[in-house]
Design an enzyme around this catalytic site. Structure first.
Site, PDB file in Angstrom:
ATOM      1  N   HIS A 131      -7.257   4.849 -13.081  1.00 42.56           N
ATOM      2  CA  HIS A 131      -6.472   5.542 -14.154  1.00 42.56           C
ATOM      3  C   HIS A 131      -5.268   4.505 -14.664  1.00 42.56           C
ATOM      4  CE1 HIS A 131      -4.135   7.312 -10.977  1.00 42.56           C
ATOM      5  NE2 HIS A 131      -3.032   7.102 -11.668  1.00 42.56           N
ATOM      6  N   ASP A 139     -11.810   6.945  -8.523  1.00 44.70           N
ATOM      7  CA  ASP A 139     -10.378   6.471  -8.953  1.00 44.70           C
ATOM      8  C   ASP A 139     -10.231   4.926  -8.269  1.00 44.70           C
ATOM      9  OD1 ASP A 139      -8.348   6.173 -10.597  1.00 44.70           O
ATOM     10  OD2 ASP A 139      -7.084   7.396  -9.565  1.00 44.70           O
ATOM     11  N   SER A 145       1.028   5.451  -8.558  1.00 48.36           N
ATOM     12  CA  SER A 145      -0.248   5.263  -8.382  1.00 48.36           C
ATOM     13  C   SER A 145      -0.883   3.935  -8.266  1.00 48.36           C
ATOM     14  CB  SER A 145      -0.804   5.659 -10.077  1.00 48.36           C
ATOM     15  OG  SER A 145      -0.545   7.046 -10.216  1.00 48.36           O
ATOM     16  N   GLY A 146      -2.145   4.021  -7.575  1.00 42.80           N
ATOM     17  CA  GLY A 146      -2.665   2.594  -7.128  1.00 42.80           C
ATOM     18  C   GLY A 146      -2.398   1.815  -5.988  1.00 42.80           C
TER      19      GLY A 146
END
Length: 276
Positions: A89, A134, A230-231
Site C-alpha cells: 500500500h 501487503d 507503514s512498510g
C-alpha cells in the site's frame, strides 16, 4: 416582542456553543446502507502506524530505511545490498522514478544516503480492500556497501511460525501522537505477538485477519506503530523480520493491536523475485 425573540436566539446560540464545546459525537443515522457503505465500513484504515516508544540510533536498527517521494512516506527493511521489503500500500499507484530511499541515518530528512529506486515489484495478489498480501519489493539502482548503519535483516523460513506473546520490536519515523516526542528521529517500540484468532475476532467488522497477517500489541493499548511507519520492520529478539507494518484501527487503541504482513508467508515470493 422583538426583544423576546432576540433573547431566545441568544439562548439557542449559547446551547449550541455548550454542545460543541464538549465535543459530543452524534449517533450514526440509522438508514438503509448501500453496497458502497458496506464495503467502506469493512475497509480497514491504513494507519501504517511508533506510539509509546523510545528514540534509537540507526545502528540499533541498521536494516531500517525511509521511503520517500518529496518527503518521508513509509518505512522499509534492507534484505540485501540491493533489495528492500516494504508494504504494497506504500507503493500502490507509484512509479520507481518517483521514489527515493534514505538509508544509514537516524533522521529521515538528512544524513546517510538518498538513493534512487530502479524497480518496484508489488505482490500480484495485493488486495487494497482488506490489505491482504501487503508486500512490495524495491530494487535500488546500485548495490550498497554494508557498514554499522546499513545491514540486511534476517528473513524467516517459509511458513515459519512464531509463538503468541513473543516480544518484537517495531521501528520507524511515524506519528508519535506526542508533541514532546518528535518524529524526525528514529523511534522503536516493543510489542508482544497476539493470538491470531483473538486478533481476527477483534477485527471482525473489518473482515478479520488472513493467513498473510500477524498481529502484535497490547489489548490495553498505549504502544503501537502509527501513520508513517507503514512498510517498516517488526523484528523479534532473534533478529528475524517477522512482519511488515501494514494496517490497523487507529494507533495504540485498546482492543485493536497492530496488524502486520506475515513475512514467512511471502518468503518463497521474495526468493522468486530477488534470489534471496
Amino acid at each position: 416582542m422583538l426583544l423576546a425573540k432576540f433573547v431566545i436566539l441568544l439562548v439557542l446560540q449559547a446551547a449550541v456553543v455548550v454542545v460543541v464545546g464538549v465535543c459530543l459525537i452524534p449517533e450514526p443515522v440509522k438508514r438503509q446502507r448501500s453496497l458502497v457503505d458496506e464495503l467502506w465500513s469493512r475497509r480497514p484504515r491504513l494507519d501504517g502506524r511508533i506510539v509509546g516508544g523510545r528514540r534509537i540510533n540507526i545502528t540499533d536498527a541498521p536494516h531500517q530505511i525511509s521511503l520517500q517521494t518529496s518527503a518521508h512516506i513509509c518505512g522499509g527493511s534492507l534484505i540485501s545490498e540491493q533489495w528492500i521489503l516494504t508494504a504494497a500500500h506504500c507503493t500502490e499507484g507509484k512509479t520507481a522514478d518517483r521514489l527515493r530511499v534514505r538509508l544509514g541515518s537516524s533522521e529521515f530528512s538528512r544524513h546517510g544516503q538518498l538513493l534512487h529506486v530502479q524497480k518496484i515489484v508489488q505482490h500480484e495478489k495485493f488486495n487494497f480492500t482488506n490489505v491482504d498480501y501487503d508486500f512490495s519489493l524495491l530494487q535500488l539502482r546500485e548495490p550498497i556497501e554494508f557498514d554499522d548503519t546499513k545491514k540486511a535483516i534476517k528473513l524467516p523460513e517459509p511458513e515459519q511460525m512464531f509463538a503468541d506473546g513473543d516480544p518484537c520490536f517495531v521501528s520507524g519515523w511515524g506519528n508519535t501522537q506526542n508533541l514532546l516526542e518528535p518524529r524526525e528521529w528514529l523511534r522503536q517500540v516493543q510489542v508482544p505477538l497476539v493470538n491470531q484468532q483473538l486478533c481476527s475476532d477483534k477485527y471482525k467488522q473489518y473482515g478479520g485477519i488472513t493467513e498473510r497477517m500477524i498481529c502484535a500489541g497490547y489489548m490495553a493499548g498505549g504502544k503501537d506503530a502509527c501513520q508513517g511507519d507503514s512498510g517498516g520492520p517488526m523484528v523479534n529478539e532473534a533478529g528475524v523480520l517477522v512482519g511488515v507494518v501494514s494496517w490497523g484501527y487507529g494507533c495504540a487503541k485498546p482492543d485493536y493491536p497492530g496488524v502486520y504482513s506475515r513475512v514467512a508467508q511471502a518468503r518463497n515470493w521474495i526468493k522468486e523475485h530477488t534470489g534471496i
